[in-house]
Design an enzyme around this catalytic site. Structure first.
Site, PDB file in Angstrom:
ATOM      1  N   ASP A  19     -18.637 -44.869 -11.987  1.00  0.00           N
ATOM      2  CA  ASP A  19     -18.294 -45.847 -10.955  1.00  0.00           C
ATOM      3  C   ASP A  19     -17.482 -45.076  -9.894  1.00  0.00           C
ATOM      4  O   ASP A  19     -16.987 -43.966 -10.173  1.00  0.00           O
ATOM      5  CB  ASP A  19     -17.461 -46.946 -11.624  1.00  0.00           C
ATOM      6  CG  ASP A  19     -16.659 -47.744 -10.630  1.00  0.00           C
ATOM      7  OD1 ASP A  19     -17.251 -48.273  -9.689  1.00  0.00           O
ATOM      8  OD2 ASP A  19     -15.405 -47.818 -10.797  1.00  0.00           O
ATOM      9  N   ASP A  21     -14.934 -46.614  -7.004  1.00  0.00           N
ATOM     10  CA  ASP A  21     -13.574 -47.133  -6.792  1.00  0.00           C
ATOM     11  C   ASP A  21     -12.809 -47.277  -8.105  1.00  0.00           C
ATOM     12  O   ASP A  21     -13.264 -47.981  -9.016  1.00  0.00           O
ATOM     13  CB  ASP A  21     -13.636 -48.532  -6.145  1.00  0.00           C
ATOM     14  CG  ASP A  21     -13.853 -48.460  -4.651  1.00  0.00           C
ATOM     15  OD1 ASP A  21     -13.338 -47.539  -4.019  1.00  0.00           O
ATOM     16  OD2 ASP A  21     -14.545 -49.359  -4.125  1.00  0.00           O
TER      17      ASP A  21
END
Ligand code: M1P
Length: 253
Positions: A19, A21
């Site tokens: 991922d 953020d």
């Protein structure tokens, strides 16, 4: 087998997906040199990719201009925009899926709803139209960083996005839509199933024996939840980019 493209790696049949953020970078911030170096080292050992909820332009801002060269796989918008070794892969689009008639009803409802919201600040770009989803923000995506942080706190205390999403779910229950709160000021709307597990469609014929995924929003309702819990994937829940580096050092010493 296609994994032979990665024969130069110590583990050519292992892919590590991240991922963005909260996992590779602090939310909406630029990647650190330490993380870049860690990923470059990891790439000698395994195949690497990112899978972000945001569109590709935001990943360029956060991970740098060289993402198509620095990662074997780039999955923006959960994989609805996808690149393998710098080459664009075929994918689907939200507007083709929903059709203009239903889309217009959805966006009109959203804009009316935001117009009626009593919040201290409204800026611009309340609906961002993307390839695989739309992104909805009551304050508007044009807010600055300070306004973004203020909104996040305001929303956390009042549950504005949570209520908005509940109302949308009721109003559009005839459509198989998923509403996902993944960031600070907005939520994403996409067809059910087009969460981060969507990106696995792009790699399923590659013959990988091990698929790792690192994410911070792995709790139910978070936008890493589905892929983190997917039986094809070995999930790693992290608290911040430093935590990602720590686990990588343990897994790939
Ligand atoms: O990657 C998480 C989310 O990042 C942004 O959210 P926000 O602007 O609300 O912080 C958006 O790009 C969103 O689509 C994405 O899921």
């Amino acid at each position: 087998m296609p994994v032979s493209s990665f024969a130069d790696r110590q583990h050519p049949d292992t892919i590590v997906l991240f991922d963005v953020d909260g996992t590779l970078t602090v939310a909406r911030s630029f990647v650190t040199q330490e993380m870049k170096d860690t990923l470059a080292e990891l790439r000698k050992k395994a195949v690497i990719g990112f899978v972000g909820g945001s569109d590709l332009s935001k990943q360029y801002e956060q991970l740098g201009d060289g993402i198509l060269q620095d990662f074997d796989y780039c999955f923006a918008e959960n994989g609805l925009t996808a690149y393998r070794l710098g080459e664009k892969m075929a994918s689907q689009s939200f507007i083709e899926w929903i059709g203009d008639a239903e889309y217009n009803k959805l966006v009109n409802y959203i804009l009316r709803y935001i117009a009626d919201m009593d919040i201290p600040k409204k800026r611009g770009t309340f609906v961002e139209f993307r390839n695989g989803m739309i992104n909805v923000s009551p304050i508007g995506r044009n807010c600055n960083r300070e306004e973004r942080n203020e909104f996040e706190k305001y929303d956390l205390a009042r549950g504005l996005r949570k209520k908005f999403v509940e109302d949308l779910r009721k109003e559009f229950s005839h459509l198989a839509l998923t509403f996902s709160i993944g960031g600070q000021i907005s939520f994403d709307v996409f067809p059910t199933g087009w969460d981060k597990t969507y990106c696995l469609r792009h790699i399923e014929h590659e013959g990988f024996k091990k698929i790792h995924f690192f994410g911070d929003k792995t709790f139910e309702g978070g936008n890493d939840y589905e892929i983190y819990n997917d039986p094809r994937v070995t999930g790693h829940s992290v608290t911040c980019p430093e935590d990602t580096i720590r686990i990588l050092k343990e897994l790939f010493p």
